[in-house]
Design a protein around this motif. Structure first.
Motif, PDB file in Angstrom:
ATOM      1  N   LEU A 519       0.851  -1.189   0.000  1.00 25.90           N
ATOM      2  CA  LEU A 519       0.000   0.000   0.000  1.00 25.90           C
ATOM      3  C   LEU A 519       0.885   1.236   0.000  1.00 25.90           C
ATOM      4  O   LEU A 519       1.745   1.402   0.879  1.00 25.90           O
ATOM      5  N   ASP A 520       0.691   2.127  -0.994  1.00 26.25           N
ATOM      6  CA  ASP A 520       1.485   3.359  -1.025  1.00 26.25           C
ATOM      7  C   ASP A 520       0.794   4.455  -0.228  1.00 26.25           C
ATOM      8  O   ASP A 520      -0.287   4.257   0.351  1.00 26.25           O
ATOM      9  N   THR A 521       1.414   5.630  -0.162  1.00 26.24           N
ATOM     10  CA  THR A 521       0.889   6.723   0.669  1.00 26.24           C
ATOM     11  C   THR A 521      -0.441   7.256   0.146  1.00 26.24           C
ATOM     12  O   THR A 521      -1.172   7.913   0.897  1.00 26.24           O
ATOM     13  N   ASP A 522      -0.760   7.000  -1.105  1.00 23.22           N
ATOM     14  CA  ASP A 522      -2.040   7.449  -1.663  1.00 23.22           C
ATOM     15  C   ASP A 522      -3.138   6.405  -1.497  1.00 23.22           C
ATOM     16  O   ASP A 522      -4.261   6.603  -1.969  1.00 23.22           O
ATOM     17  N   GLY A 523      -2.809   5.284  -0.852  1.00 24.99           N
ATOM     18  CA  GLY A 523      -3.797   4.236  -0.649  1.00 24.99           C
ATOM     19  C   GLY A 523      -3.931   3.285  -1.824  1.00 24.99           C
ATOM     20  O   GLY A 523      -4.823   2.439  -1.831  1.00 24.99           O
ATOM     21  N   LYS A 524      -3.060   3.392  -2.801  1.00 25.37           N
ATOM     22  CA  LYS A 524      -3.119   2.518  -3.966  1.00 25.37           C
ATOM     23  C   LYS A 524      -2.400   1.205  -3.661  1.00 25.37           C
ATOM     24  O   LYS A 524      -1.338   1.190  -3.026  1.00 25.37           O
TER      25      LYS A 524
END
Length: 595
Positions: A519-524
Motif C-alpha cells: 500500500l502506497d501513501t495514496d492508498g493505492k
C-alpha cells in the motif's frame, strides 16, 4: 446476641438498630417443601473443617470439596444439577480451578467469554502476527496454542517451549522458519503468501479449516461459530482490515460471551449475587470464612454547635474515631453480608452442603462466622460436632457416567496420522479478478492475445512446484482459463523451464510471497509477482511476456521503494529482477536508478 457478636465494640444503640433491622429483614420468612414433593426428602449438611489459619482452613476446604464431589455427589447426581456458590469472583475462580484439577466439567462466568476460549485466543494471536510479522508475542501466542498449531502439526508444546528458551533477540518468525521449516511451509507460509486480499473473516475461516478444529472439537462449535459471526459483523461495521479488526477486538472482545448452555453437562460455579432468583437441585457453599473489612471511603458529618456560626457539614474519612457514624456504616455492611448468606443458603431445591470453620480461633476472628455459629446454636445444633445433618439423603441412583474435562477446554484428541497443511487463503481470488476482466468476452476468448499469455504465465508459475513439469503447469493454467493452444503452450513451457533453471529462482519460489499487497501513501495497492527476503537481500521478481518496455523498469522501482519501507526489509539491500520469458532475458533493477 447476634448483633453483639457482629458489632462487639459498637454502642448499644447501634447494636439494637442492627437487631431491629435483622428482625425486619427476616420477618415472616419460612422454608417449606413444594406441594407434591412432601415425600421427596431433602438434605442439609454442615461440615466444620479444621485449621487454625486461613491458609490451613482453605486447604481443608479444598480436600473436603474433592471428597464431596468424588465420593458422594457425582455418584448420585449429574454435574449439571450442582451449583457451587461463592461470595467473590476470586473464590469462584479458585473453586473452578480445584474442580478442573479433578477433571470435573465446569461452567463459570468467565468460561463463557469468547476471549477466554483457547482456540479463539490462538486465532487472534495469529491475526496479530499476520498484521505485523515481527510481533514475537503474537507469533508465540499462536505457536503455543495446543488446539490450533500444536495439535495440527503434531508438535509438543514442551518442544516449542524448550526451543523458545534458546532464542535471542530479533524477529522470532525467521528463527522459527529456519528451525521448523516443514511446519512453517505447511501452515504459516501459505497465509503470509496468499493472505493479502483476504479479510479477517476469510483468514479465520481458512485457519479453522486448515487446523480441522470443527472436527477435533465438535463440543466447542458454538464458541467457534460465534467468533466467526462476530468477525463477520465487525467487517460489516467497517472493521474490514486486520489492523482495524484487532483494534475492535482489543476494545470489545473481552465483553463477548455465548449464552449459558441449557444442558452444559457441567457443574456451575458462580457468585451468590449472580445466583439471586435462581434455584439448583444441589448447592455447595464452600467458603464461609469472610473477614469483616472495616468501612472506608468518605462520609459527610456535622461539625460545630448551634451558636452564632451554626453547624457545618464536612467531608471526612470514615474511621473508628468518628464513633457512631462509623459503627452505623459497619452495621449496614454486616446486614448486607447476612442477607447474602441467606440468599446462598436458600438456593438449593433438594440438597445444601455448607463448609464452616471448626476452630474457635478462626470463628472468633470472623464476626460473620461467629454470628453463624450463634444462630445454629440457637436453633439447637452443637458446634462441637464435625458434622450436622438435617433431613435425609435422596435415594442413591446408579452411578452416572460423566464427561470429564472443563467446558470449552476439550480433551486432547488422538494424535493425527500426519500434520495438517493449508493452502493460501483465497488462492483463487486474484486469478478470478483478472480472468473476469480480461477473459469475460466470449469473442475475446477465441484469441490468445498477449494479455492472455501473461495471465496464463502467472497462473502456470503459481501451479509450478520446485522440480515440477513446466508443460503440465502451463496446460493446467490454460485449462483453468478456458483456453487451448498447443503452440503457445510449448512456447510458455520453454520459458518456464528457462526461468526454473536460474540459480536464484527455486529459493525465491519456495520462500517468497506471491502477489503480496503493498500500500502506497495514496492508498493505492501494488502487487509484485514475487517478493522474497533472502539472507542480506530483499528481492522483487516480476514476470513479463513479449518485448521489453521502459515502463516495466519504473513499475519495479515503485515496488522496490515500497518494499524498502517494510519491517522485514530493514537492513537488507533491495534488488529487482524482471524476467522476460519469451526473450529468456533477465534485467536487474535497483530502487535508486533513474531511467
Amino acid at each position: 446476641m447476634v448483633s453483639q457478636a457482629l458489632l462487639p465494640d459498637a454502642p448499644e444503640g447501634v447494636q439494637a438498630a442492627l437487631q431491629s433491622a435483622m428482625a425486619a429483614s427476616f420477618a415472616g420468612v419460612s422454608q417449606d417443601v413444594p406441594p407434591g414433593r412432601e415425600d421427596g426428602g431433602g438434605l442439609v449438611k454442615i461440615t466444620r473443617l479444621p485449621g487454625d489459619s486461613s491458609e490451613t482452613h482453605e486447604e481443608s476446604v479444598r480436600e473436603a470439596l474433592a471428597a464431596l464431589f468424588e465420593d458422594d455427589l457425582l455418584k448420585r447426581r449429574a454435574p449439571s444439577e450442582i451449583a457451587v456458590l461463592t461470595r467473590t469472583n476470586d473464590e469462584a475462580a479458585k473453586a473452578a480451578e480445584w474442580l478442573v484439577d479433578l477433571e470435573i466439567p465446569v461452567v463459570t462466568e468467565n468460561s463463557l467469554r469468547l476471549a477466554e476460549h483457547p482456540v479463539v485466543r490462538g486465532a487472534v494471536s495469529f491475526l496479530a502476527f499476520l498484521d505485523y510479522p515481527p510481533d514475537n508475542l503474537a507469533l508465540w501466542g499462536f505457536l503455543s496454542c495446543r488446539e490450533l498449531f500444536c495439535r495440527s502439526q503434531n508438535i509438543s508444546p514442551q518442544v516449542l517451549t524448550d526451543w523458545l528458551t534458546t532464542q535471542g533477540r530479533g524477529p522470532l518468525y525467521r528463527k522459527f522458519q529456519a528451525d521448523f521449516p516443514d511446519a512453517w511451509q505447511r501452515l504459516v507460509e501459505p497465509f503470509l503468501k496468499g493472505g493479502g486480499p483476504a479479510s479477517p473473516y476469510d483468514l479465520v475461516q481458512e485457519l479453522f479449516t486448515a487446523c480441522g478444529v470443527f472436527e477435533a472439537y465438535p463440543g466447542d462449535e458454538v464458541f467457534l461459530r460465534r467468533f466467526l459471526e462476530l468477525v463477520h459483523n465487525a467487517e460489516t461495521q467497517g472493521f474490514g482490515s486486520l489492523s482495524s479488526f484487532l483494534e475492535f477486538w482489543r476494545d470489545k472482545g473481552h465483553t463477548e460471551k455465548i449464552p449459558q448452555p441449557e444442558n452444559a453437562g457441567a457443574v456451575r460455579v458462580l457468585t451468590i449475587h449472580k445466583a439471586k432468583g435462581l434455584e439448583f437441585p444441589v448447592a455447595v457453599i464452600p467458603f464461609n470464612l469472610h473477614p469483616f473489612r472495616q468501612p472506608g471511603g468518605l462520609t459527610r458529618i456535622q461539625s460545630g454547635d448551634s451558636g452564632d456560626q451554626g453547624t457545618q457539614e464536612l467531608t471526612a474519612p470514615l474511621c473508628k474515631e468518628l464513633g457512631e457514624v462509623f459503627h452505623k456504616q459497619a452495621a449496614k455492611s454486616l446486614l448486607e453480608q447476612i442477607n447474602l448468606l441467606y440468599v446462598a443458603w436458600t438456593r438449593p431445591e433438594e440438597e445444601l452442603h455448607i463448609f464452616l470453620p471448626g476452630t474457635d480461633k478462626l470463628v472468633n476472628r470472623t464476626p460473620l462466622a461467629k454470628a453463624t455459629q450463634l444462630m445454629l446454636r440457637a436453633a439447637g445444633f452443637s458446634s462441637d460436632e464435625p458434622e450436622t445433618v438435617l433431613g435425609k439423603r435422596p435415594p442413591r441412583q446408579a452411578e452416572l457416567v460423566t464427561s470429564r474435562g472443563p467446558a470449552h477446554q476439550p480433551l486432547e484428541p488422538d494424535l493425527l496420522p500426519e500434520p495438517l497443511g493449508a493452502s493460501p487463503p483465497l488462492d483463487w481470488l486474484p486469478g478470478l479478478k483478472i480472468a473476469r476482466r480480461e477473459l469475460g468476452d466470449p469473442l475475446e476468448r477465441l484469441r490468445l492475445t498477449e494479455r492472455k499469455r501473461g495471465i496464463v504465465l502467472h497462473k502456470a508459475l503459481e501451479i509450478l512446484k520446485p522440480g515440477g513439469d513446466a508443460l503440465s503447469a502451463v496446460l493446467q493454467a490454460m485449462a483453468a482459463n478456458g483456453l487451448a493452444d498447443e503452440d503457445a503452450s510449448l512456447e510458455l513451457a520453454e520459458g518456464l523451464e528457462w526461468l526454473a533453471a536460474q540459480d536464484f529462482f527455486p529459493h525465491c519460489q519456495l520462500h517468497g510471497l506471491r502477489e503480496a499487497e503493498l500500500l502506497d501513501t495514496d492508498g493505492k495497492i501494488h502487487r509484485p509477482d514475487l517478493m522474497a527476503f533472502l539472507g542480506q537481500e530483499a528481492l522483487v521478481l516480476d514476470y513479463k511476456t513479449g518485448r521489453e518496455d521502459p515502463s516495466h523498469h519504473e513499475q519495479l522501482r515503485r515496488y522496490l521503494r515500497l518494499v524498502q519501507e517494510l519491517p522485514q526489509a530493514e537492513g537488507l539491500q533491495a534488488r529487482g529482477v524482471i524476467a522476460y520469458l519469451d526473450l529468456k532475458t533477465l534485467r536487474e533493477v535497483h530502487p535508486g536508478e533513474t531511467q
